[in-house]
Design a protein around this motif. Structure first.
Motif, PDB file in Angstrom:
ATOM      1  N   UNK A 223      23.137 -16.231  38.782  1.00 27.95           N
ATOM      2  CA  UNK A 223      24.559 -16.287  39.138  1.00 27.95           C
ATOM      3  C   UNK A 223      24.750 -16.298  40.647  1.00 27.95           C
ATOM      4  N   UNK A 224      25.718 -17.054  41.059  1.00 24.17           N
ATOM      5  CA  UNK A 224      26.132 -17.124  42.453  1.00 24.17           C
ATOM      6  C   UNK A 224      27.641 -16.917  42.467  1.00 24.17           C
ATOM      7  N   UNK A 225      28.162 -16.298  43.508  1.00 26.48           N
ATOM      8  CA  UNK A 225      29.611 -16.117  43.594  1.00 26.48           C
ATOM      9  C   UNK A 225      30.159 -16.721  44.868  1.00 26.48           C
ATOM     10  N   UNK A 226      31.388 -17.166  44.779  1.00 26.46           N
ATOM     11  CA  UNK A 226      32.133 -17.652  45.943  1.00 26.46           C
ATOM     12  C   UNK A 226      33.323 -16.716  46.110  1.00 26.46           C
ATOM     13  N   UNK A 227      33.356 -15.978  47.211  1.00 23.11           N
ATOM     14  CA  UNK A 227      34.398 -14.980  47.428  1.00 23.11           C
ATOM     15  C   UNK A 227      35.660 -15.655  47.969  1.00 23.11           C
ATOM     16  N   UNK A 228      36.771 -15.337  47.340  1.00 20.69           N
ATOM     17  CA  UNK A 228      38.059 -15.876  47.783  1.00 20.69           C
ATOM     18  C   UNK A 228      39.145 -14.911  47.327  1.00 20.69           C
ATOM     19  N   UNK A 229      39.553 -14.017  48.209  1.00 21.83           N
ATOM     20  CA  UNK A 229      40.494 -12.967  47.830  1.00 21.83           C
ATOM     21  C   UNK A 229      41.904 -13.498  47.562  1.00 21.83           C
ATOM     22  N   UNK A 230      42.176 -14.745  47.902  1.00 20.29           N
ATOM     23  CA  UNK A 230      43.468 -15.331  47.545  1.00 20.29           C
ATOM     24  C   UNK A 230      43.647 -15.427  46.031  1.00 20.29           C
ATOM     25  N   UNK A 231      42.541 -15.472  45.317  1.00 18.71           N
ATOM     26  CA  UNK A 231      42.620 -15.624  43.861  1.00 18.71           C
ATOM     27  C   UNK A 231      43.133 -14.369  43.173  1.00 18.71           C
ATOM     28  N   UNK A 232      43.215 -13.272  43.912  1.00 20.21           N
ATOM     29  CA  UNK A 232      43.786 -12.046  43.349  1.00 20.21           C
ATOM     30  C   UNK A 232      45.260 -12.219  43.017  1.00 20.21           C
ATOM     31  N   UNK A 233      45.908 -13.162  43.690  1.00 21.38           N
ATOM     32  CA  UNK A 233      47.346 -13.307  43.542  1.00 21.38           C
ATOM     33  C   UNK A 233      47.688 -14.245  42.392  1.00 21.38           C
ATOM     34  N   UNK A 234      47.542 -13.724  41.174  1.00 21.66           N
ATOM     35  CA  UNK A 234      47.984 -14.454  39.999  1.00 21.66           C
ATOM     36  C   UNK A 234      49.358 -13.932  39.592  1.00 21.66           C
ATOM     37  N   UNK A 235      50.008 -14.634  38.701  1.00 16.24           N
ATOM     38  CA  UNK A 235      51.393 -14.309  38.365  1.00 16.24           C
ATOM     39  C   UNK A 235      51.473 -13.804  36.933  1.00 16.24           C
ATOM     40  N   UNK A 236      51.704 -12.496  36.787  1.00 14.46           N
ATOM     41  CA  UNK A 236      51.808 -11.894  35.461  1.00 14.46           C
ATOM     42  C   UNK A 236      53.137 -11.193  35.214  1.00 14.46           C
ATOM     43  N   UNK A 237      53.832 -10.805  36.283  1.00 18.52           N
ATOM     44  CA  UNK A 237      55.047 -10.012  36.132  1.00 18.52           C
ATOM     45  C   UNK A 237      56.189 -10.624  36.935  1.00 18.52           C
ATOM     46  N   UNK A 238      57.451 -10.275  36.614  1.00 16.41           N
ATOM     47  CA  UNK A 238      58.580 -10.769  37.397  1.00 16.41           C
ATOM     48  C   UNK A 238      58.492 -10.384  38.865  1.00 16.41           C
ATOM     49  N   UNK A 239      57.994  -9.174  39.154  1.00 19.12           N
ATOM     50  CA  UNK A 239      57.872  -8.726  40.542  1.00 19.12           C
ATOM     51  C   UNK A 239      56.886  -9.609  41.314  1.00 19.12           C
ATOM     52  N   UNK A 240      55.778  -9.966  40.680  1.00 20.85           N
ATOM     53  CA  UNK A 240      54.795 -10.836  41.322  1.00 20.85           C
ATOM     54  C   UNK A 240      55.377 -12.232  41.559  1.00 20.85           C
ATOM     55  N   UNK A 241      56.168 -12.699  40.609  1.00 23.63           N
ATOM     56  CA  UNK A 241      56.805 -14.007  40.761  1.00 23.63           C
ATOM     57  C   UNK A 241      57.764 -14.012  41.949  1.00 23.63           C
ATOM     58  N   UNK A 242      58.590 -12.976  42.055  1.00 24.77           N
ATOM     59  CA  UNK A 242      59.534 -12.887  43.168  1.00 24.77           C
ATOM     60  C   UNK A 242      58.789 -12.882  44.500  1.00 24.77           C
ATOM     61  N   UNK A 243      57.717 -12.097  44.579  1.00 25.43           N
ATOM     62  CA  UNK A 243      56.953 -12.037  45.823  1.00 25.43           C
ATOM     63  C   UNK A 243      56.357 -13.402  46.166  1.00 25.43           C
ATOM     64  N   UNK A 244      55.779 -14.072  45.165  1.00 27.23           N
ATOM     65  CA  UNK A 244      55.172 -15.384  45.392  1.00 27.23           C
ATOM     66  C   UNK A 244      56.216 -16.389  45.871  1.00 27.23           C
ATOM     67  N   UNK A 245      57.425 -16.289  45.329  1.00 26.28           N
ATOM     68  CA  UNK A 245      58.497 -17.186  45.769  1.00 26.28           C
ATOM     69  C   UNK A 245      58.938 -16.861  47.188  1.00 26.28           C
ATOM     70  N   UNK A 246      58.997 -15.580  47.517  1.00 26.73           N
ATOM     71  CA  UNK A 246      59.364 -15.180  48.879  1.00 26.73           C
ATOM     72  C   UNK A 246      58.356 -15.697  49.906  1.00 26.73           C
ATOM     73  N   UNK A 247      57.078 -15.734  49.516  1.00 26.90           N
ATOM     74  CA  UNK A 247      56.036 -16.194  50.422  1.00 26.90           C
ATOM     75  C   UNK A 247      55.927 -17.717  50.469  1.00 26.90           C
ATOM     76  N   UNK A 248      56.652 -18.400  49.588  1.00 25.63           N
ATOM     77  CA  UNK A 248      56.587 -19.862  49.563  1.00 25.63           C
ATOM     78  C   UNK A 248      55.439 -20.410  48.760  1.00 25.63           C
ATOM     79  N   UNK A 249      54.761 -19.534  48.022  1.00 27.28           N
ATOM     80  CA  UNK A 249      53.647 -20.005  47.181  1.00 27.28           C
ATOM     81  C   UNK A 249      54.169 -20.753  45.953  1.00 27.28           C
ATOM     82  N   UNK A 250      55.356 -20.364  45.493  1.00 27.45           N
ATOM     83  CA  UNK A 250      56.030 -21.033  44.389  1.00 27.45           C
ATOM     84  C   UNK A 250      57.449 -21.350  44.808  1.00 27.45           C
ATOM     85  N   UNK A 251      58.052 -22.343  44.169  1.00 25.71           N
ATOM     86  CA  UNK A 251      59.423 -22.697  44.472  1.00 25.71           C
ATOM     87  C   UNK A 251      60.370 -21.666  43.879  1.00 25.71           C
ATOM     88  N   UNK A 252      61.506 -21.452  44.546  1.00 21.05           N
ATOM     89  CA  UNK A 252      62.507 -20.534  44.021  1.00 21.05           C
ATOM     90  C   UNK A 252      63.357 -21.243  42.985  1.00 21.05           C
TER      91      UNK A 252
END
Length: 252
Positions: A223-252
């Protein structure tokens, strides 16, 4: 066949052997129960998230893409249709029991690959659709790996309450490739796996376990791994969605 044609055919055959051939399974049959709306249809850059992820997948020039979606959701199927009409490598599979967990979707994806003519296939890239900062660079790094499994590694910190205190340009991002990951990091999708190994593991895919518990049994040389901490930011809850939209990662 004349001599020049034979030479050309032999050269093409050697190139095919040297050039890795991969398929992609996109796991997109989640019911988004915590979010309260279909995450597949969230918008990024004015298009459904599932379309955005399909375009990322296409950018790696795969032999085949299997996208697994939940039953009875015409909106998701309709979002896929324009890209599928333009790209014959895209195949849609319906998961009739998405509530049973991710393993069922993966099981169906493997079945679909087996049913297709994939004689030259040697690896499979498995990805989801809610890691909104996933990019082509990361997928390319995974596909460049040589081990039986090349997986993503990222922080297991899912407390989104402190994110508004951290400027976007100060968030921890590390895309370096390593043979082992920090102890606290998650090892998971997206990942690239040897096709034969994936088929061997298919019978052990049950419920929500997916591949993670099987990967833990591999030796460090496998096994080999590629580290990318951006992948931690998945969308599971309304709060996470709001934050992602505020950051411009998703459209409002």
């Amino acid at each position: 066949m004349n001599k020049s044609s034979v030479i050309e055919a032999n050269m093409q055959q050697r190139n095919d052997v040297k050039q890795p051939r991969h398929a992609i399974i996109i796991l997109a049959s989640g019911l988004s129960s915590r979010l309260g709306k279909a995450k597949q249809l969230l918008c990024k850059n004015s298009e459904p998230l599932i379309s955005h992820m399909l375009k990322l997948a296409l950018s790696t020039q795969p032999q085949t893409i299997i996208v697994v979606i939940p039953r009875e959701n015409l909106c998701i199927a309709n979002a896929i249709e324009p890209l599928a009409a333009q790209n014959t490598v895209i195949h849609t599979v319906i998961n009739p029991t998405p509530e049973t967990g991710m393993a069922q979707s993966l099981h169906l994806g493997i079945d679909a690959l087996t049913d297709l003519d994939n004689r030259l296939l040697n690896r499979v890239l498995i990805m989801g659709i809610d890691q909104v900062l996933l990019d082509q660079q990361h997928l390319t790094a995974l596909l460049a790996g040589k081990q039986a499994v090349v997986a993503s590694s990222y922080s297991g910190d899912n407390d989104w309450q402190h994110f508004d205190k951290v400027p976007l340009d100060k968030m921890p991002i590390d895309k370096t490739t390593r043979t082992e990951s920090p102890k606290k990091n998650i090892i998971g999708v997206p990942l690239v796996i040897n096709y034969e190994l994936l088929k061997q593991w298919q019978s052990e895919l049950v419920g929500d376990k997916g591949l993670r518990h099987l990967i833990r049994g591999l030796s460090p040389k496998q096994i080999q791994v590629v580290i990318n901490h951006q992948l931690n930011y998945d969308i599971d809850t309304p709060e996470q969605l709001v934050y992602a939209q505020q950051q411009g990662w998703l459209d409002k």
